[in-house]
Design an enzyme around this catalytic site. Sequence first.
Site, short mmCIF file in Angstrom:
data_model
loop_
_atom_site.label_atom_id
_atom_site.label_comp_id
_atom_site.label_asym_id
_atom_site.label_seq_id
_atom_site.Cartn_x
_atom_site.Cartn_y
_atom_site.Cartn_z
N ASP A 174 0.86 -1.19 0.00
CA ASP A 174 0.00 0.00 0.00
C ASP A 174 0.89 1.23 0.00
O ASP A 174 2.12 1.15 0.13
CB ASP A 174 -0.96 0.01 1.20
CG ASP A 174 -0.24 -0.19 2.52
OD1 ASP A 174 0.88 0.34 2.68
OD2 ASP A 174 -0.78 -0.89 3.39
N LYS A 197 -4.38 -0.17 -3.74
CA LYS A 197 -5.55 -0.97 -3.37
C LYS A 197 -6.57 -0.12 -2.63
O LYS A 197 -6.28 0.95 -2.11
CB LYS A 197 -5.14 -2.17 -2.50
CG LYS A 197 -4.75 -1.82 -1.07
CD LYS A 197 -4.49 -3.09 -0.26
CE LYS A 197 -4.41 -2.82 1.23
NZ LYS A 197 -3.30 -2.03 1.65
N ARG A 199 -9.50 -0.52 0.51
CA ARG A 199 -9.93 -1.38 1.61
C ARG A 199 -11.34 -0.97 2.02
O ARG A 199 -11.53 0.02 2.75
CB ARG A 199 -8.96 -1.25 2.80
CG ARG A 199 -9.24 -2.25 3.92
CD ARG A 199 -8.30 -2.02 5.10
NE ARG A 199 -6.94 -2.35 4.80
CZ ARG A 199 -6.42 -3.56 4.89
NH1 ARG A 199 -7.20 -4.59 5.23
NH2 ARG A 199 -5.15 -3.78 4.63
N THR A 228 -4.63 -11.34 8.34
CA THR A 228 -5.38 -12.42 7.70
C THR A 228 -4.77 -12.85 6.38
O THR A 228 -5.25 -13.79 5.76
CB THR A 228 -6.84 -11.98 7.45
OG1 THR A 228 -6.83 -10.85 6.56
CG2 THR A 228 -7.53 -11.61 8.76
N ALA A 229 -3.74 -12.15 5.93
CA ALA A 229 -3.00 -12.47 4.69
C ALA A 229 -3.80 -12.21 3.42
O ALA A 229 -3.39 -12.61 2.33
CB ALA A 229 -2.48 -13.91 4.71
#
Length: 316
Positions: A174, A197, A199, A228-229
């Site tokens: 990011d 990205k 979110r 959480t990958a």
Amino acid sequence: MSTMDRSNLKVFTLNSNPRLAEEIVEQIGTTMGLSSVKRFSDGEVQINIEESIRGCDVFLVQSTSDPANEHLMELLIMIDAMKRASAKTISVVLPYYGYARQDRKARAREPITAKLIANLLETAGATRILSLDLHATQIQGFFDIPVDQLQGEPILSRHFNEKGLEDLVIVSPDHGGVVRARRMADRLKAPIAIIDKRRPRPNVSEVMNIVGDVKGKTAIIIDDIIDTAGTITLAADALIESGANHVYACCTHPVLSGPAIERIENSRIEELVVTNSIVLPEEKNIDKVTQLSVGPLMAKAIINVFEQTSVSRLFN
């Protein structure tokens, strides 16, 4: 090697990361301070310090990792016990600072929990914080006591340098991680790329596009925390689809909660490199995960703080 008397240097640990604490005391050349943590029948924490620390410089090793609230309460109660036992200084060694992602008001009526934790640590009696890769550097300003922030990136960079990978590109997942990616890129003499990205809600990310040239290259994604990958596995897919030949990933703090391990196992990431700031249970020690130790780095920092010499040279 300093000949300064270290008899007044005491290192204690609680339950979050005893293996790292043992490594730290071994590196320092001392023994672990004697203490015990017990629970009353209703779950209340009871702590006893089982040796004198009067007039000593004590260092307390505790990550506020899962279960974060349990480990935080242990930490606060231990600091209070040390203060009441007349410790000269109480340096809290926080390999992982939990609640750090709540560092600002992103929307109306939200708490700034990272600041609340800072207030609690100071009120309990901490006189210094020694941490590793705070999620947001402004957290240092939440404290009115000294804060030394070490960096895990040099350890991660050394690992990839020793692998002898070629045609590298260092990828920030990011825009907020560009500085971290740039530091690794400078060490490995590689260009950088950025994942752009969006979110929509916590722990859910959507990769939009890649800024930078990754075609034909070996990409290394670097982040401070992998939870959480979702972000890194989506990023790995996007990198491969944009022409990258190989994808590696690394982070300082392997939170790896929920579906993280399954996602990594099934992802296009060839290796995930992390540090031992957080304990990895057996079920998370999959073949794709390589864990490096920050014990020697934190031991050096503790010695320098105790001997009142520069810690800043360890930052890099």
